[in-house]
Write an enzyme that holds these catalytic residues in place. Structure first.
Site, PDB file in Angstrom:
ATOM      1  CB  THR A 133      36.893  22.666  27.796  1.00  0.00           C
ATOM      2  OG1 THR A 133      37.175  22.024  28.845  1.00  0.00           O
ATOM      3  CG2 THR A 133      36.078  21.618  27.002  1.00  0.00           C
ATOM      4  CG  ASP A 134      40.465  20.905  31.483  1.00  0.00           C
ATOM      5  OD1 ASP A 134      39.234  21.205  31.429  1.00  0.00           O
ATOM      6  OD2 ASP A 134      41.137  20.952  32.530  1.00  0.00           O
ATOM      7  CD  GLU A 135      34.763  21.399  32.143  1.00  0.00           C
ATOM      8  OE1 GLU A 135      33.720  20.434  32.092  1.00  0.00           O
ATOM      9  OE2 GLU A 135      34.773  22.256  32.767  1.00  0.00           O
ATOM     10  CE1 TYR A 159      31.452  23.793  27.517  1.00  0.00           C
ATOM     11  CE2 TYR A 159      32.639  22.730  29.065  1.00  0.00           C
ATOM     12  CZ  TYR A 159      32.729  23.608  28.352  1.00  0.00           C
ATOM     13  OH  TYR A 159      33.712  24.558  27.964  1.00  0.00           O
ATOM     14  CE  LYS A 163      34.286  23.814  23.649  1.00  0.00           C
ATOM     15  NZ  LYS A 163      34.197  25.111  22.798  1.00  0.00           N
TER      16      LYS A 163
HETATM   17  P1  NAD Z   1      30.670  32.162  27.754  1.00  0.00           P
HETATM   18  O1  NAD Z   1      29.477  31.298  28.060  1.00  0.00           O
HETATM   19  O2  NAD Z   1      31.124  33.382  28.860  1.00  0.00           O
HETATM   20  O3  NAD Z   1      30.626  32.973  26.451  1.00  0.00           O
HETATM   21  C1  NAD Z   1      30.226  32.357  25.388  1.00  0.00           C
HETATM   22  C2  NAD Z   1      29.825  33.162  24.427  1.00  0.00           C
HETATM   23  O4  NAD Z   1      29.390  32.630  23.132  1.00  0.00           O
HETATM   24  C3  NAD Z   1      28.596  34.276  24.892  1.00  0.00           C
HETATM   25  O5  NAD Z   1      29.060  35.569  24.559  1.00  0.00           O
HETATM   26  C4  NAD Z   1      27.551  33.831  23.742  1.00  0.00           C
HETATM   27  O6  NAD Z   1      26.505  34.804  23.526  1.00  0.00           O
HETATM   28  C5  NAD Z   1      28.409  33.382  22.734  1.00  0.00           C
HETATM   29  N1  NAD Z   1      27.619  32.339  21.628  1.00  0.00           N
HETATM   30  C6  NAD Z   1      26.987  31.067  22.246  1.00  0.00           C
HETATM   31  N2  NAD Z   1      26.492  30.538  21.195  1.00  0.00           N
HETATM   32  C7  NAD Z   1      26.818  31.304  20.069  1.00  0.00           C
HETATM   33  C8  NAD Z   1      26.512  31.175  18.717  1.00  0.00           C
HETATM   34  N3  NAD Z   1      25.685  29.850  18.429  1.00  0.00           N
HETATM   35  N4  NAD Z   1      26.739  31.850  17.810  1.00  0.00           N
HETATM   36  C9  NAD Z   1      27.263  33.075  18.051  1.00  0.00           C
HETATM   37  N5  NAD Z   1      27.827  33.165  19.472  1.00  0.00           N
HETATM   38  C10 NAD Z   1      27.396  32.157  20.535  1.00  0.00           C
HETATM   39  O7  NAD Z   1      31.946  31.201  27.501  1.00  0.00           O
HETATM   40  P2  NAD Z   1      33.471  31.355  27.977  1.00  0.00           P
HETATM   41  O8  NAD Z   1      33.763  31.004  29.458  1.00  0.00           O
HETATM   42  O9  NAD Z   1      33.898  32.636  27.694  1.00  0.00           O
HETATM   43  O10 NAD Z   1      34.105  30.383  27.095  1.00  0.00           O
HETATM   44  C11 NAD Z   1      34.627  30.579  25.544  1.00  0.00           C
HETATM   45  C12 NAD Z   1      35.034  29.474  25.017  1.00  0.00           C
HETATM   46  O11 NAD Z   1      36.187  28.822  25.718  1.00  0.00           O
HETATM   47  C13 NAD Z   1      33.896  28.055  24.991  1.00  0.00           C
HETATM   48  O12 NAD Z   1      33.896  27.570  23.728  1.00  0.00           O
HETATM   49  C14 NAD Z   1      34.363  27.369  26.127  1.00  0.00           C
HETATM   50  O13 NAD Z   1      33.963  25.996  25.782  1.00  0.00           O
HETATM   51  C15 NAD Z   1      35.832  27.736  25.926  1.00  0.00           C
HETATM   52  N6  NAD Z   1      36.371  27.321  27.538  1.00  0.00           N
HETATM   53  C16 NAD Z   1      36.127  27.950  28.718  1.00  0.00           C
HETATM   54  C17 NAD Z   1      36.785  27.620  29.654  1.00  0.00           C
HETATM   55  C18 NAD Z   1      36.268  28.366  31.118  1.00  0.00           C
HETATM   56  O14 NAD Z   1      36.798  28.044  32.023  1.00  0.00           O
HETATM   57  N7  NAD Z   1      35.309  29.326  30.851  1.00  0.00           N
HETATM   58  C19 NAD Z   1      37.824  26.892  29.653  1.00  0.00           C
HETATM   59  C20 NAD Z   1      38.276  26.195  28.728  1.00  0.00           C
HETATM   60  C21 NAD Z   1      37.650  26.396  27.530  1.00  0.00           C
HETATM   61  P1  TYD Z   2      32.156  25.762  37.439  1.00  0.00           P
HETATM   62  O1  TYD Z   2      32.773  26.923  37.600  1.00  0.00           O
HETATM   63  O2  TYD Z   2      30.849  25.670  37.136  1.00  0.00           O
HETATM   64  O3  TYD Z   2      33.288  25.073  36.313  1.00  0.00           O
HETATM   65  P2  TYD Z   2      33.209  23.493  35.598  1.00  0.00           P
HETATM   66  O4  TYD Z   2      32.289  22.677  36.230  1.00  0.00           O
HETATM   67  O5  TYD Z   2      33.691  23.717  34.074  1.00  0.00           O
HETATM   68  O6  TYD Z   2      34.555  23.083  36.045  1.00  0.00           O
HETATM   69  O7  TYD Z   2      32.724  24.704  38.523  1.00  0.00           O
HETATM   70  C1  TYD Z   2      34.060  24.542  39.107  1.00  0.00           C
HETATM   71  C2  TYD Z   2      33.875  23.499  40.032  1.00  0.00           C
HETATM   72  O8  TYD Z   2      33.183  23.917  41.245  1.00  0.00           O
HETATM   73  C3  TYD Z   2      33.140  22.206  39.694  1.00  0.00           C
HETATM   74  O9  TYD Z   2      33.974  21.348  40.460  1.00  0.00           O
HETATM   75  C4  TYD Z   2      31.766  22.361  40.219  1.00  0.00           C
HETATM   76  C5  TYD Z   2      32.273  23.131  41.551  1.00  0.00           C
HETATM   77  N1  TYD Z   2      31.059  24.329  42.029  1.00  0.00           N
HETATM   78  C6  TYD Z   2      30.481  24.239  43.274  1.00  0.00           C
HETATM   79  O10 TYD Z   2      31.071  23.583  44.281  1.00  0.00           O
HETATM   80  N2  TYD Z   2      29.501  25.211  43.659  1.00  0.00           N
HETATM   81  C7  TYD Z   2      29.106  25.901  42.710  1.00  0.00           C
HETATM   82  O11 TYD Z   2      28.118  26.631  42.997  1.00  0.00           O
HETATM   83  C8  TYD Z   2      29.551  25.840  41.331  1.00  0.00           C
HETATM   84  C9  TYD Z   2      28.814  26.720  40.316  1.00  0.00           C
HETATM   85  C10 TYD Z   2      30.421  25.116  41.157  1.00  0.00           C
END
Ligand code: NAD
Ligand code: TYD
Length: 362
Positions: A133-135, A159, A163
């Site tokens: 992630t960019d975070e 989080y 990561k």
């Molecule tokens: P998500 O929470 O929707 O899904 C995560 C999945 O991983 C789930 O199906 C969960 O059951 C599985 N999981 C968790 N721990 C596990 C373990 N120990 N063993 C096996 N399976 C496990 O997450 P997402 O949003 O799909 O994100 C996927 C990846 O991408 C993550 O690594 C996250 O950090 C990264 N990412 C997400 C975003 C975003 O905006 N959602 C952006 C950048 C990077």
């Molecule tokens: P989120 O979707 O949780 O992603 P991340 O925290 O990983 O960026 O949140 C996106 C942005 O929206 C973040 O700045 C937090 C804000 N947010 C709200 O303002 N209200 C909400 O109910 C949630 C879930 C997030």
């Protein structure tokens, strides 16, 4: 040929598996522990597809993972598995340390042992792609330049710290052991199958249910947003052409303030599914207490992946958010199942006696 995808029942992972099998006949072994965020219903269309092998299990399982690697001999591992929600990490950081750090460590060790024993050509071609992630880069000021791959890591939430730690492990396994790793650091994704605890799906689902739309603090926090299918294509591209040991930032060139996102969604719903009382959905917006340690701004400089690998996002924010809102409107059953918790019974309902704690084929 086979790839092993971890976390492939989550939001991005399930989109990736669907996308992969829509474009290739290469088998996907999908290892997911099915935490609350794992939803096999996302993959229901693959139920009778022998190219998808679902295995319920943990990336940290030092018996199961080596057995899977030995059995399926994947040419690559794509690691999505992680706890992913910042707010949950604030309430309970332990799961993040366990799954994201210890889990990645154990996965790396299992993969290293498998990779080390591969014959020379397969060993040279093998890839471990870590999805991050960019975070990890921390928070930007208003006029700071966007994150590049050489920004220092300054994670601020449990989080992002977990990561960041996993990224460091992946990096070290390359430098110390030579494991051919690739890391992608992507901005906020949105699109189909997004669990409605994150901002965009939460706002859509709450709006339709007549609930408040909670905006943290002043709503002026900025994120870069990428349509999930663009993230999937970026990962495919990095897997195909990325240089081992390199990291690639992935972003949509879409910096938006949270409040603008919420208003955009309200506007789309106003025209697609107007409220019964004729009032705007924006009336449901409520400013609520800010998230502790809330990062103010993320922005991604995605020029490296474009320059070196020729990848660019296909969707603008306008086209991506319109598709996303339409998907949620057209998939109310999926939403209802997630909200009722019914999706957690999906394995039993769908696969009945076939499913065991460690292996269920979807
Ligand atoms: P998500 O929470 O929707 O899904 C995560 C999945 O991983 C789930 O199906 C969960 O059951 C599985 N999981 C968790 N721990 C596990 C373990 N120990 N063993 C096996 N399976 C496990 O997450 P997402 O949003 O799909 O994100 C996927 C990846 O991408 C993550 O690594 C996250 O950090 C990264 N990412 C997400 C975003 C975003 O905006 N959602 C952006 C950048 C990077
Ligand atoms: P989120 O979707 O949780 O992603 P991340 O925290 O990983 O960026 O949140 C996106 C942005 O929206 C973040 O700045 C937090 C804000 N947010 C709200 O303002 N209200 C909400 O109910 C949630 C879930 C997030």
């Amino acid at each position: 040929m086979t790839i092993l995808v971890t976390g492939g029942a989550g939001f991005i992972g399930s989109n990736y598996v669907l996308d992969w099998l829509a474009q290739s006949d290469e088998t996907v072994v999908n290892l997911d522990k099915l935490s609350y965020a794992g939803n096999l219903q996302n993959l229901a269309s693959l139920k009778d597809d022998s190219r998808h092998v679902f295995v319920k299990g943990d990336i940290g399982d030092a018996t199961l993972v080596p057995a899977l690697l030995a059995q399926y001999q994947p040419r690559a591992v794509v690691n999505f598995a992680a706890e992913s929600h910042v707010d949950r990490s604030i309430h309970g950081p332990g799961e993040f340390v366990q799954n994201n750090i210890v889990g990645t460590y154990q996965l790396l060790e299992s993969v290293r042992a498998y990779w080390a024993a591969l014959p020379a050509p397969a060993k040279a071609d093998f890839r471990f792609l870590h999805v991050s992630t960019d975070e990890v880069y921390g928070s930007l000021g208003k006029s700071d330049p966007a994150f590049t791959e050489s920004n220092t890591y300054e994670p601020n939430s449990p989080y992002s710290a977990s990561k960041a730690a996993s990224d460091h492990l992946v990096r070290a396994w390359h430098h110390t052991y030579g494991l051919p790793v690739l890391t992608t650091n992507c901005s906020n994704n949105y699109g189909p199958y997004h669990f409605p605890e994150k901002l965009i799906p939460l706002v859509i689902v709450n709006a339709l249910a007549g609930k408040t739309l909670p905006v943290y603090g002043d709503g002026q926090q900025i994120r870069d947003w990428l349509y999930v299918k663009d993230h999937c294509s970026a990962i495919r591209r990095v897997l195909e052409g990325g240089k081992p040991g390199e990291t690639y930032n992935v972003g949509g060139w879409n910096e938006k303030a949270n409040l603008d996102i919420v208003r955009t969604i309200c506007g789309l719903l106003d025209s697609l599914q107007p409220r019964a009382d004729g009032k705007p959905y924006a009336d449901q917006i409520a400013f609520v207490t800010d998230r502790p340690g809330h990062d103010r701004r993320y922005a991604i400089d995605a020029r490296k992946i474009e320059r070196e690998l020729g990848w660019k996002p296909a969707e603008s924010f306008d086209t991506g958010i319109a598709k996303t809102v339409a998907w949620y409107l057209g998939n109310q059953d999926w939403v209802a199942n997630v909200q009722s918790g019914g999706y957690r019974d999906w394995v039993q309902t769908q696969y009945g006696g076939q499913s065991t704690p460690t292996a269920a084929t979807a």
